[in-house]
Design an enzyme around this catalytic site. Structure first.
Site, PDB file in Angstrom:
ATOM      1  N   ARG A  26       0.850  -1.194   0.000  1.00  0.00           N
ATOM      2  CA  ARG A  26       0.000   0.000   0.000  1.00  0.00           C
ATOM      3  C   ARG A  26       0.881   1.238   0.000  1.00  0.00           C
ATOM      4  O   ARG A  26       1.849   1.331   0.752  1.00  0.00           O
ATOM      5  CB  ARG A  26      -0.941   0.008   1.213  1.00  0.00           C
ATOM      6  CG  ARG A  26      -1.930  -1.153   1.184  1.00  0.00           C
ATOM      7  CD  ARG A  26      -2.879  -1.164   2.351  1.00  0.00           C
ATOM      8  NE  ARG A  26      -3.716  -2.351   2.319  1.00  0.00           N
ATOM      9  CZ  ARG A  26      -4.598  -2.687   3.249  1.00  0.00           C
ATOM     10  NH1 ARG A  26      -4.776  -1.900   4.305  1.00  0.00           N
ATOM     11  NH2 ARG A  26      -5.309  -3.793   3.142  1.00  0.00           N
ATOM     12  N   ARG A  28       1.992   1.620  10.178  1.00  0.00           N
ATOM     13  CA  ARG A  28       1.522   2.011   8.839  1.00  0.00           C
ATOM     14  C   ARG A  28       2.709   1.979   7.889  1.00  0.00           C
ATOM     15  O   ARG A  28       3.512   2.903   7.842  1.00  0.00           O
ATOM     16  CB  ARG A  28       0.895   3.409   8.895  1.00  0.00           C
ATOM     17  CG  ARG A  28       0.022   3.754   7.690  1.00  0.00           C
ATOM     18  CD  ARG A  28      -0.498   5.170   7.797  1.00  0.00           C
ATOM     19  NE  ARG A  28      -1.390   5.353   8.918  1.00  0.00           N
ATOM     20  CZ  ARG A  28      -2.703   5.210   8.879  1.00  0.00           C
ATOM     21  NH1 ARG A  28      -3.279   4.835   7.750  1.00  0.00           N
ATOM     22  NH2 ARG A  28      -3.439   5.412   9.948  1.00  0.00           N
ATOM     23  N   GLU A  72      -6.792  -0.419  15.086  1.00  0.00           N
ATOM     24  CA  GLU A  72      -7.306  -1.533  14.291  1.00  0.00           C
ATOM     25  C   GLU A  72      -6.249  -2.605  14.047  1.00  0.00           C
ATOM     26  O   GLU A  72      -5.143  -2.317  13.598  1.00  0.00           O
ATOM     27  CB  GLU A  72      -7.822  -1.030  12.943  1.00  0.00           C
ATOM     28  CG  GLU A  72      -8.367  -2.143  12.055  1.00  0.00           C
ATOM     29  CD  GLU A  72      -8.567  -1.723  10.608  1.00  0.00           C
ATOM     30  OE1 GLU A  72      -8.541  -2.607   9.742  1.00  0.00           O
ATOM     31  OE2 GLU A  72      -8.727  -0.515  10.348  1.00  0.00           O
ATOM     32  N   SER A 101     -10.260  -6.547  10.433  1.00  0.00           N
ATOM     33  CA  SER A 101     -11.618  -6.146  10.068  1.00  0.00           C
ATOM     34  C   SER A 101     -12.246  -7.255   9.239  1.00  0.00           C
ATOM     35  O   SER A 101     -11.559  -8.103   8.671  1.00  0.00           O
ATOM     36  CB  SER A 101     -11.616  -4.833   9.280  1.00  0.00           C
ATOM     37  OG  SER A 101     -10.972  -5.002   8.031  1.00  0.00           O
ATOM     38  N   ARG A 144       0.978  -6.044  11.606  1.00  0.00           N
ATOM     39  CA  ARG A 144       0.661  -5.043  12.634  1.00  0.00           C
ATOM     40  C   ARG A 144       0.354  -5.670  13.991  1.00  0.00           C
ATOM     41  O   ARG A 144       0.464  -5.004  15.022  1.00  0.00           O
ATOM     42  CB  ARG A 144      -0.518  -4.184  12.164  1.00  0.00           C
ATOM     43  CG  ARG A 144      -0.837  -3.040  13.099  1.00  0.00           C
ATOM     44  CD  ARG A 144      -2.081  -2.277  12.708  1.00  0.00           C
ATOM     45  NE  ARG A 144      -1.856  -1.395  11.584  1.00  0.00           N
ATOM     46  CZ  ARG A 144      -2.703  -0.433  11.210  1.00  0.00           C
ATOM     47  NH1 ARG A 144      -3.832  -0.261  11.893  1.00  0.00           N
ATOM     48  NH2 ARG A 144      -2.448   0.329  10.175  1.00  0.00           N
TER      49      ARG A 144
END
Length: 426
Positions: A258, A273, A345, A348, A390
């Protein structure tokens, strides 16, 4: 991609969905208008084609001046047919372009608004109390010689890193534990491609022309995936599935990429991140009727994994404006990060209903009571994360001791060669 017929029959429902997403309501009327124009252009083309067929039958038995007149009329009509066909094709493209930017219809009852408007569904676990100043995951990772951001930046640039030693072991242990859980639950383990064609990326719900998060390999016209969901959503493209024996469940593992284009100044420290990470993703093909129940099962499997790493967490119902375009509903599991004094987070799960299958043309076979075939309809897809890089952040910070050592959660110990404690490197 949404069902245009359903939108045309229920425009207020879609306007409300767009309003909850804080998105453009006028797209509803634009699609209705474009669909009407497409149908009118197609009808005009079909009428001319019918007229052309009638005229062609008259030409054969005709002769003399009559035949010449009919041939001239046929030539003119043929030109008009081509024009009408081109107009119908253009109206079809206009409708598809609008449909490609229209997000999924949200599920009933989810919170409206943006990122901050989520609803907390549950909070699990006691927050850790330290009798010392807790260290953040990067300081701990460096003490354990488990994370090397400096050399990651030297080799690849900012937001890249090396996991080494117990850091690499810890991530692999998480993946193995997650894969074992998934296999036990009936998922098929699968290693997916990380480069996909543009139609596969866009079919999953990403806008390949305007999404700044996506890495593109221009020379080959391929895209690096940000999740194995992309490859798995395209796995059964243009196929008809037999779901009579239950859902098709994959546990896909891949490296993910990403650009984090909108993350300037956010989480620049450590591995929260980053541009590259590894992820174990659950992906399900099921029936429309079973999609909601499968969504609850996905959340339960994610919570099982969070219980195994023994960290406090909460589950939120994501607000409509914070959903991706393909999700009708999304639950996030956020783990407590002690040094940030906040939940972040980790995982999900999304119910994408028929949004992705319409784009990829994935249908399910329907059967009558006697077992004979009864046609097809669109299947539904869902996804949910079981482990990702993460997660190391939550494990390191929640299980640290005053000397910088980290206790290995009990469930992970067999996958860590029996290690119970990660010790700082002298």
């Amino acid at each position: 991609m949404i069902d245009v017929k359903h939108l045309a029959e229920n425009p207020d429902l879609y306007r409300a969905s767009q309003r909850a997403r804080e998105d453009d309501e006028s797209l509803v009327d634009q699609i209705i208008s474009a669909d009407a124009e497409r149908r009118a252009a197609l009808q005009s083309f079909e009428n001319l084609r019918a007229e052309q067929k009638v005229l062609s039958k008259k030409i054969g038995p005709a002769s003399g001046d009559e035949k010449q007149e009919l041939l001239a009329a046929a030539k003119e009509l043929s030109a008009n047919v081509k024009i009408a066909e081109a107009q119908a094709d253009e109206k079809q493209r206009e409708l598809e372009a609008l449909n490609n930017v229209f997000p999924n219809l949200i599920a009933e009852g989810i919170p409206a608004g943006g990122e901050e408007n989520f609803s907390v569904l549950k909070t699990v676990g006691e927050l850790p109390e330290f009798d010392f100043e807790p260290r953040d995951h990067l300081e701990l990772g460096e003490m354990l010689d488990a994370i090397d951001m400096e050399r990651g930046a030297k080799v690849s640039g900012s937001r890249f890193y090396f996991l080494k030693g117990v850091g690499a072991q810890l991530e692999m242990a998480l993946t193995q534990m997650g894969m074992a859980q998934a296999a036990e639950a009936g998922f098929t383990p699968i290693m997916t491609p990380t480069l996909v064609r543009p139609e596969i990326m866009s079919g999953t719900g990403f806008n390949v022309e305007h999404d700044d998060e996506i890495y593109r390999i221009e020379k080959d016209d391929l895209y690096l995936v940000g999740t194995s969901e992309v490859a798995l959503a395209g796995y059964h493209a243009d196929e008809i599935l037999d779901l009579s024996d239950g859902p098709i469940r994959f546990a896909g593992y891949s490296t993910c990429y990403r650009r984090e284009a909108g993350a300037a100044g956010k989480d620049t420290r450590g591995i929260i991140r980053v541009h590259q990470f590894n992820k174990l993703e659950m992906f399900i093909y099921t029936t429309v009727e079973e999609a909601e129940a499968e969504h609850e099962r996905l959340l339960a499997w994610e919570e099982d994994m969070l219980a195994k790493i023994e960290v406090p967490y909460r589950v939120i119902d994501t607000a409509a404006g914070d959903l991706g375009p393909s999700a009708a509903r999304k639950f996030d599991c956020e783990a407590w990060v002690p040094t940030q004094q906040d939940y972040r987070e980790l995982t999900s799960t999304s119910n994408c209903t028929t949004f992705q299958t319409r784009r990829h043309n994935v249908r399910e076979r329907l059967f009558k009571d006697d077992g004979s075939r009864a046609g097809t309809r669109m299947a539904a897809t869902l996804n949910g994360t079981l482990a990702t890089t993460r997660w190391l952040v939550a494990i390191l910070e929640n299980h640290q001791d005053a000397d910088g050592s980290v206790n290995v959660p009990t469930a992970l110990q067999p996958y860590m060669g029996g290690k119970t404690v990660l010790e700082p490197v002298a």
